[in-house]
Design an enzyme around this catalytic site. Structure first.
Site, PDB file in Angstrom:
ATOM      1  N   LEU A   1      35.705  39.042  41.212  1.00 30.09           N
ATOM      2  CA  LEU A   1      36.149  39.789  39.607  1.00 30.09           C
ATOM      3  C   LEU A   1      36.737  41.140  39.821  1.00 30.09           C
ATOM      4  O   LEU A   1      37.287  41.638  39.300  1.00 30.09           O
ATOM      5  CB  LEU A   1      34.821  39.592  38.500  1.00 30.09           C
ATOM      6  CG  LEU A   1      34.306  37.976  38.409  1.00 30.09           C
ATOM      7  CD1 LEU A   1      33.088  38.661  37.737  1.00 30.09           C
ATOM      8  CD2 LEU A   1      35.502  37.720  37.919  1.00 30.09           C
TER       9      LEU A   1
ATOM     10  N   SER B   1      36.874  44.309  43.258  1.00 32.00           N
ATOM     11  CA  SER B   1      36.054  44.970  44.300  1.00 32.00           C
ATOM     12  C   SER B   1      36.435  46.534  44.278  1.00 32.00           C
ATOM     13  O   SER B   1      37.720  46.528  43.783  1.00 32.00           O
ATOM     14  CB  SER B   1      37.499  44.550  45.336  1.00 32.00           C
ATOM     15  OG  SER B   1      36.586  43.123  45.577  1.00 32.00           O
TER      16      SER B   1
ATOM     17  N   PHE C   1      32.232  51.311  45.993  1.00 35.32           N
ATOM     18  CA  PHE C   1      31.166  51.271  45.880  1.00 35.32           C
ATOM     19  C   PHE C   1      30.642  49.781  45.815  1.00 35.32           C
ATOM     20  O   PHE C   1      29.189  49.755  46.599  1.00 35.32           O
ATOM     21  CB  PHE C   1      31.178  52.187  44.450  1.00 35.32           C
ATOM     22  CG  PHE C   1      29.559  52.343  44.119  1.00 35.32           C
ATOM     23  CD1 PHE C   1      28.269  52.900  45.356  1.00 35.32           C
ATOM     24  CD2 PHE C   1      28.897  51.350  43.038  1.00 35.32           C
ATOM     25  CE1 PHE C   1      27.362  52.829  44.894  1.00 35.32           C
ATOM     26  CE2 PHE C   1      27.799  51.914  42.694  1.00 35.32           C
ATOM     27  CZ  PHE C   1      27.125  52.399  43.907  1.00 35.32           C
TER      28      PHE C   1
ATOM     29  N   LYS D   1      31.177  45.230  45.108  1.00 32.67           N
ATOM     30  CA  LYS D   1      32.389  44.392  45.461  1.00 32.67           C
ATOM     31  C   LYS D   1      31.162  43.324  44.140  1.00 32.67           C
ATOM     32  O   LYS D   1      30.323  43.008  44.442  1.00 32.67           O
ATOM     33  CB  LYS D   1      31.984  43.093  46.648  1.00 32.67           C
ATOM     34  CG  LYS D   1      33.064  42.064  46.340  1.00 32.67           C
ATOM     35  CD  LYS D   1      33.631  41.750  47.578  1.00 32.67           C
ATOM     36  CE  LYS D   1      34.161  40.378  47.581  1.00 32.67           C
ATOM     37  NZ  LYS D   1      35.640  41.028  47.149  1.00 32.67           N
ATOM     38  N   VAL D   2      32.321  42.958  43.061  1.00 40.87           N
ATOM     39  CA  VAL D   2      31.837  41.810  42.318  1.00 40.87           C
ATOM     40  C   VAL D   2      32.403  40.808  42.347  1.00 40.87           C
ATOM     41  O   VAL D   2      33.334  40.393  42.387  1.00 40.87           O
ATOM     42  CB  VAL D   2      31.410  42.451  41.157  1.00 40.87           C
ATOM     43  CG1 VAL D   2      31.349  41.751  39.333  1.00 40.87           C
ATOM     44  CG2 VAL D   2      31.599  44.137  40.603  1.00 40.87           C
TER      45      VAL D   2
ATOM     46  N   ASP E   1      26.083  55.466  32.387  1.00 43.42           N
ATOM     47  CA  ASP E   1      27.558  54.971  33.022  1.00 43.42           C
ATOM     48  C   ASP E   1      28.196  53.219  31.651  1.00 43.42           C
ATOM     49  O   ASP E   1      28.373  52.674  31.722  1.00 43.42           O
ATOM     50  CB  ASP E   1      27.778  53.660  34.208  1.00 43.42           C
ATOM     51  CG  ASP E   1      29.189  53.615  34.102  1.00 43.42           C
ATOM     52  OD1 ASP E   1      29.452  54.716  33.985  1.00 43.42           O
ATOM     53  OD2 ASP E   1      29.808  52.627  35.256  1.00 43.42           O
TER      54      ASP E   1
END
Length: 281
Positions: free
Chosen positions: A2, A4, A7, A9-10, A116
């Site tokens: 989804l 990158s 920090f 990677k999703v 955040d």
């Protein structure tokens, strides 16, 4: 995949309950202890279980090589939903804003700050239910203002260059060392830790509400926020894009430069009830 970044990677995956989002943080330095961050994430997850408009991580997986955090997958973030047809109606925008303030008020009452808040970290369902997600207790509280790479690494993983981070979280390494030293875990670290405050979240949510009501016109870029911190940037033109004066006043109140002047999320709900938000909410 989804998303990158350097920090995290999703990725999207599946488990026995359906689709999930997995955030992977690779351990670059095995000499660093991640125990306190993992413990903090798990503590926040347990506290948020009763909050209707917030979603913590379901699992935290710690291995020798990486740390993975898992949450339920939702089809749309607020950032995506703003620009997707059918476009949100005015009442839907009010309803989403109300839910986010309510969720933030509940989280703050439990002693949990987000750290955040941005449109990418707000999830929206097909029936317009809004959720604060991806609570970022593991990110640094304070960042050096003269290092944009630090901001990009931790808070601009999408590369949009917009900034919803409260101005008091940036410090001048030459002049602010003594001012904030009392709340720092380490005065020698460039990326400094300390306590997140509800006022920081209020500022960030104000930026999100502004972006929602101006059809993706962000209130600040990184450079603009630093100028705003110095009193050298006027947000009036962007705020005037918000047609409703009550919503405009709400946002202006939430993004005040002085954090002590920002009302709590609960107080904002009360002050703007019947104004920015209908009595029926």
């Amino acid at each position: 995949s989804l998303q990158s970044s350097r920090f995290v990677k999703v990725i999207r995956a599946r488990n026995e309950r359906g689709a999930v989002v997995v955030k992977l943080f690779v351990k670059q330095d095995n000499t660093v202890s991640y125990t306190k961050y993992i413990r903090r994430i798990r503590d926040i997850n347990s506290r948020l279980k009763g909050v209707h408009n917030a979603q913590g991580f379901e699992r935290v997986i710690d291995t020798d090589r990486l740390v993975a955090v898992v949450r339920q997958y939702h089809f749309s973030s607020l950032y995506d939903r703003i620009s997707t047809r059918p476009f949100l109606s005015y009442v839907e925008k009010q309803w989403i804003s109300f839910q986010l303030l309510a969720g933030l008020a509940d989280a703050h009452a439990l002693g949990v700050c987000h750290g955040d808040i941005k449109t990418e970290n707000v999830l929206v369902t097909s029936w317009c239910w809004a959720l604060l997600a991806d609570f970022a207790s593991f990110k640094p509280t304070f960042l050096p203002q003269d290092n944009p790479a630090a901001f990009a690494f931790f808070f601009d993983t999408s590369g949009r260059r917009t900034c919803c981070v409260a101005p008091e979280r940036f410090y001048n390494p030459q002049t602010d060392k003594q001012t904030i030293a009392a709340v720092l875990v380490s005065e020698t670290d460039e990326f400094r830790e300390g306590d997140l405050t509800p006022a920081m979240d209020i500022f960030s949510l104000g930026c999100v509400i502004a972006e929602l009501f101006t059809e993706s016109h962000a209130l600040f870029s990184f450079a603009q926020l630093l100028a705003y911190r110095k009193g050298e940037y006027d947000i009036t033109d962007t705020l005037n894009r918000i047609r409703d004066p009550e919503v405009r006043n709400l946002v202006a109140h939430m993004v005040q430069l002085d954090p002590t002047k920002r009302s709590s999320a609960r107080a904002c709900l009360k002050l703007w009830r019947g104004k920015a938000f209908p009595e029926q909410f």
